[in-house]
Design an enzyme around this catalytic site. Structure first.
Site, PDB file in Angstrom:
ATOM      1  N   HIS A 126       8.508  -1.444  -0.937  1.00  0.00           N
ATOM      2  CA  HIS A 126       9.356  -2.649  -0.738  1.00  0.00           C
ATOM      3  C   HIS A 126       9.390  -2.903   0.110  1.00  0.00           C
ATOM      4  O   HIS A 126       8.616  -2.612   1.363  1.00  0.00           O
ATOM      5  CB  HIS A 126      10.460  -1.409  -0.453  1.00  0.00           C
ATOM      6  CG  HIS A 126      11.881  -1.963  -0.202  1.00  0.00           C
ATOM      7  ND1 HIS A 126      12.498  -2.556  -1.074  1.00  0.00           N
ATOM      8  CD2 HIS A 126      12.515  -2.326   0.920  1.00  0.00           C
ATOM      9  CE1 HIS A 126      13.716  -3.494  -1.261  1.00  0.00           C
ATOM     10  NE2 HIS A 126      13.574  -3.104   0.252  1.00  0.00           N
ATOM     11  N   ASP A 167      15.501   3.214  -4.119  1.00  0.00           N
ATOM     12  CA  ASP A 167      14.770   2.646  -2.606  1.00  0.00           C
ATOM     13  C   ASP A 167      15.554   3.552  -1.811  1.00  0.00           C
ATOM     14  O   ASP A 167      14.832   3.824   0.000  1.00  0.00           O
ATOM     15  CB  ASP A 167      15.401   0.975  -2.214  1.00  0.00           C
ATOM     16  CG  ASP A 167      15.149  -0.149  -2.537  1.00  0.00           C
ATOM     17  OD1 ASP A 167      13.889   0.332  -3.599  1.00  0.00           O
ATOM     18  OD2 ASP A 167      15.655  -0.892  -2.466  1.00  0.00           O
TER      19      ASP A 167
END
Length: 211
Positions: A126, A167
């Site tokens: 990420h 996430d």
């Protein structure tokens, strides 16, 4: 589901055997240009422990597929329905004896059946320092725009395990870089991407080999 096979086969593919457990076979999931995908493939070329055996994309026009073909790695394009169907995807991964999955710019959420099949063996990159700037809609330039708008003094990359929460999986490693108030969104993206190129393959290697 469309499979693309390259005419070029390196030592990793030459020695590939479904019953050969001497190497850990990795599949890279991609959606876009594939710079991290190529970086990973090149990093593990000639490795005695790791083989990038397959590239999976949800987009037919992903440039990552071109990179994979040039580097001799088989690739496959899967539709949304095929991604969410165990009957389509699991046999493909089993065919290549995939033991570990790396998400490198893969945008769709990973279905639960795949997380259950590969517990703590699916990792994602990420482009921010999670838990900040994560979740739905936070990908690519959207992340860097948010970092700029917030006036952050640093940004970075996060490698984390994939869970059912977008996430939200356990953080494995983070690397940061300072920002200047004069940095544009493109500057922020470039600084963060440099971290990815430098650190992502090493983190994956440590995870896979345990070294």
């Amino acid at each position: 589901m469309k499979t693309r096979l390259s005419h070029r086969v390196d030592n990793c593919r030459k020695s590939f055997n479904h019953n050969d457990m001497s190497k850990t076979n990795i599949a890279i999931f991609v959606s876009g240009s594939g710079s991290n995908c190529e970086n990973l493939i090149r990093h593990f070329e000639g490795s005695s422990q790791v083989c990038i055996s397959l590239v999976v994309s949800n987009r037919q026009d992903a440039y990552a597929l071109v990179r994979a073909e040039r580097l001799g790695v088989p690739s496959v394009v899967v539709s949304k329905a095929q991604l969410h169907s165990p009957d389509h995807l699991l046999p493909l991964l089993e065919k290549y004896n995939i033991q570990f999955i790396v998400l490198a710019g893969f945008l769709p959420l990973i279905p639960n059946y795949l997380i259950e099949r590969y517990p703590r063996r699916i990792v994602n990159l990420h482009p921010a320092l999670l838990p900040k700037y994560g979740g739905k809609g936070m990908w690519g330039h959207h992340v860097h725009e948010a970092v700029k708008a917030a006036g952050e003094k640093e940004t970075g990359m996060t490698v984390h395990y994939v869970s059912e929460v977008c996430d939200g999986g356990e953080i494995i490693a983070q690397f940061s870089v300072p920002l200047s108030p004069d940095d544009s969104v493109d500057d922020i993206a470039a600084k963060e991407h440099e971290l990815e190129m430098r650190h992502f393959p090493e983190v994956v290697e440590r995870l896979v080999t345990g070294e």
